[in-house]
Design a protein around this motif. Structure first.
Motif, mmCIF file in Angstrom:
data_model
loop_
_atom_site.group_PDB
_atom_site.id
_atom_site.type_symbol
_atom_site.label_atom_id
_atom_site.label_comp_id
_atom_site.label_asym_id
_atom_site.label_seq_id
_atom_site.Cartn_x
_atom_site.Cartn_y
_atom_site.Cartn_z
ATOM 1 N N PHE A 43 0.849 -1.195 0.000
ATOM 2 C CA PHE A 43 0.000 0.000 0.000
ATOM 3 C C PHE A 43 0.879 1.237 0.000
ATOM 4 C CE2 PHE A 43 -2.124 3.468 2.204
ATOM 5 C CZ PHE A 43 -3.320 3.560 1.509
ATOM 6 N N ASN A 44 0.425 2.274 -0.703
ATOM 7 C CA ASN A 44 1.116 3.553 -0.690
ATOM 8 C C ASN A 44 0.077 4.633 -0.958
ATOM 9 O OD1 ASN A 44 2.857 5.692 -0.790
ATOM 10 N ND2 ASN A 44 4.084 4.917 -2.486
ATOM 11 N N GLY A 45 -0.183 5.461 0.054
ATOM 12 C CA GLY A 45 -1.152 6.522 -0.134
ATOM 13 C C GLY A 45 -1.394 7.309 1.137
ATOM 14 N N PRO A 46 -2.193 8.368 1.023
ATOM 15 C CA PRO A 46 -2.507 9.179 2.201
ATOM 16 C C PRO A 46 -3.523 8.480 3.095
ATOM 17 C CG PRO A 46 -3.633 10.049 0.293
ATOM 18 C CD PRO A 46 -2.783 8.917 -0.193
ATOM 19 N N VAL A 47 -3.315 8.556 4.405
ATOM 20 C CA VAL A 47 -4.241 7.977 5.369
ATOM 21 C C VAL A 47 -4.502 8.983 6.485
ATOM 22 C CG1 VAL A 47 -3.508 5.608 4.879
ATOM 23 C CG2 VAL A 47 -2.456 6.849 6.761
ATOM 24 N N GLU A 48 -5.626 8.791 7.166
ATOM 25 C CA GLU A 48 -5.998 9.667 8.280
ATOM 26 C C GLU A 48 -5.475 9.139 9.611
ATOM 27 O OE1 GLU A 48 -10.098 9.312 7.468
ATOM 28 O OE2 GLU A 48 -9.847 10.321 5.547
ATOM 29 N N SER A 49 -5.405 7.827 9.736
ATOM 30 C CA SER A 49 -4.871 7.221 10.953
ATOM 31 C C SER A 49 -4.441 5.795 10.675
ATOM 32 C CB SER A 49 -5.878 7.281 12.103
ATOM 33 O OG SER A 49 -7.043 6.588 11.770
ATOM 34 N N LEU A 50 -3.649 5.261 11.605
ATOM 35 C CA LEU A 50 -3.069 3.934 11.466
ATOM 36 C C LEU A 50 -2.975 3.308 12.849
ATOM 37 C CD1 LEU A 50 -1.313 1.771 9.883
ATOM 38 C CD2 LEU A 50 0.652 3.243 10.396
ATOM 39 N N VAL A 51 -3.291 2.015 12.937
ATOM 40 C CA VAL A 51 -3.123 1.264 14.183
ATOM 41 C C VAL A 51 -2.315 0.016 13.841
ATOM 42 C CG1 VAL A 51 -4.272 0.053 16.074
ATOM 43 C CG2 VAL A 51 -5.332 2.100 15.083
ATOM 44 N N LEU A 52 -1.196 -0.154 14.545
ATOM 45 C CA LEU A 52 -0.286 -1.261 14.289
ATOM 46 C C LEU A 52 -0.216 -2.205 15.483
ATOM 47 C CD1 LEU A 52 2.659 0.865 12.856
ATOM 48 C CD2 LEU A 52 1.168 -0.662 11.552
ATOM 49 N N PRO A 53 -0.059 -3.525 15.224
ATOM 50 C CA PRO A 53 0.184 -4.455 16.333
ATOM 51 C C PRO A 53 1.655 -4.362 16.745
ATOM 52 C CG PRO A 53 0.108 -5.659 14.261
ATOM 53 C CD PRO A 53 -0.171 -4.211 13.944
ATOM 54 N N ALA A 54 1.908 -3.892 17.950
ATOM 55 C CA ALA A 54 3.281 -3.689 18.427
ATOM 56 C C ALA A 54 3.582 -4.636 19.586
ATOM 57 C CB ALA A 54 3.470 -2.237 18.851
ATOM 58 N N LEU A 55 4.823 -4.614 20.045
ATOM 59 C CA LEU A 55 5.258 -5.519 21.106
ATOM 60 C C LEU A 55 4.418 -5.415 22.369
ATOM 61 C CD1 LEU A 55 9.128 -5.135 20.789
ATOM 62 C CD2 LEU A 55 7.741 -7.127 20.181
ATOM 63 N N ASP A 56 4.021 -4.200 22.731
ATOM 64 C CA ASP A 56 3.284 -4.018 23.986
ATOM 65 C C ASP A 56 1.824 -3.623 23.768
ATOM 66 O OD1 ASP A 56 3.924 -1.581 22.956
ATOM 67 O OD2 ASP A 56 4.664 -0.721 24.815
ATOM 68 N N GLY A 57 1.247 -4.020 22.655
ATOM 69 C CA GLY A 57 -0.151 -3.722 22.361
ATOM 70 C C GLY A 57 -0.283 -2.954 21.062
ATOM 71 N N GLU A 58 -1.436 -2.331 20.867
ATOM 72 C CA GLU A 58 -1.665 -1.584 19.643
ATOM 73 C C GLU A 58 -0.996 -0.218 19.714
ATOM 74 O OE1 GLU A 58 -5.939 -1.628 19.090
ATOM 75 O OE2 GLU A 58 -5.714 -3.340 17.751
ATOM 76 N N PHE A 59 -0.457 0.221 18.574
ATOM 77 C CA PHE A 59 0.258 1.486 18.479
ATOM 78 C C PHE A 59 -0.470 2.351 17.466
ATOM 79 C CE2 PHE A 59 3.544 4.383 17.134
ATOM 80 C CZ PHE A 59 4.307 4.600 18.269
#
Length: 134
Positions: free
Chosen positions: A17-33
């Motif tokens: 994916f490559n484009g403009p976004v309003e927000s992002l939530v990633l699965p990280a080591l200590d929970g969602e980022f």
């Protein structure tokens, strides 16, 4: 209209994916980022799981494996070993992979095999979890 930032999700096989976004939530080591525009610069590790990004007010999900994200005020680059949309996942294949990984973990092989099996189990579990949401 929400402020946007540029998101790029890359895997060794393809630019996902490559484009403009309003927000992002990633699965990280200590929970969602969570990431919004103007975020402080940071590099974070990504765990296998479901990432979400919002474009034009609509959330999109992607199942990712381990990797890293470089976040700046106006862009985020996510580098992961694999990324799939929920509708791309073969649930039966993911279930078989999960069962094989669990069996290898029960056999108590070498430390190297143990960590490979843990990674395979995490990926299969993330794929199964993501496929049920799609």
């Amino acid at each position: 209209m929400e402020k946007t930032f540029q998101l790029e999700i890359l895997t060794p096989e393809r630019p996902f994916f490559n484009g403009p976004v309003e927000s992002l939530v990633l699965p990280a080591l200590d929970g969602e980022f969570g990431v919004l525009a103007d975020h402080e610069p940071v590099v974070t590790a990504i765990e296998p799981g479901v990432a979400r990004y919002k474009t034009d007010g609509v959330w999109h999900e992607v199942v990712v494996t381990q990797g890293f994200a470089e976040i700046t005020a106006d862009s985020t680059v996510v580098l992961v070993a694999a990324a799939e949309r929920p509708d791309e996942i073969d649930t039966a294949r993911a279930q078989r992979a999960k069962e094989r990984a669990e069996e290898r973990l029960r056999q108590h092989e070498s430390k190297q095999e143990y960590f490979r099996s843990k990674a395979a189990l995490a990926r299969a579990t993330a794929r199964l979890h993501g496929s049920h949401k799609g």
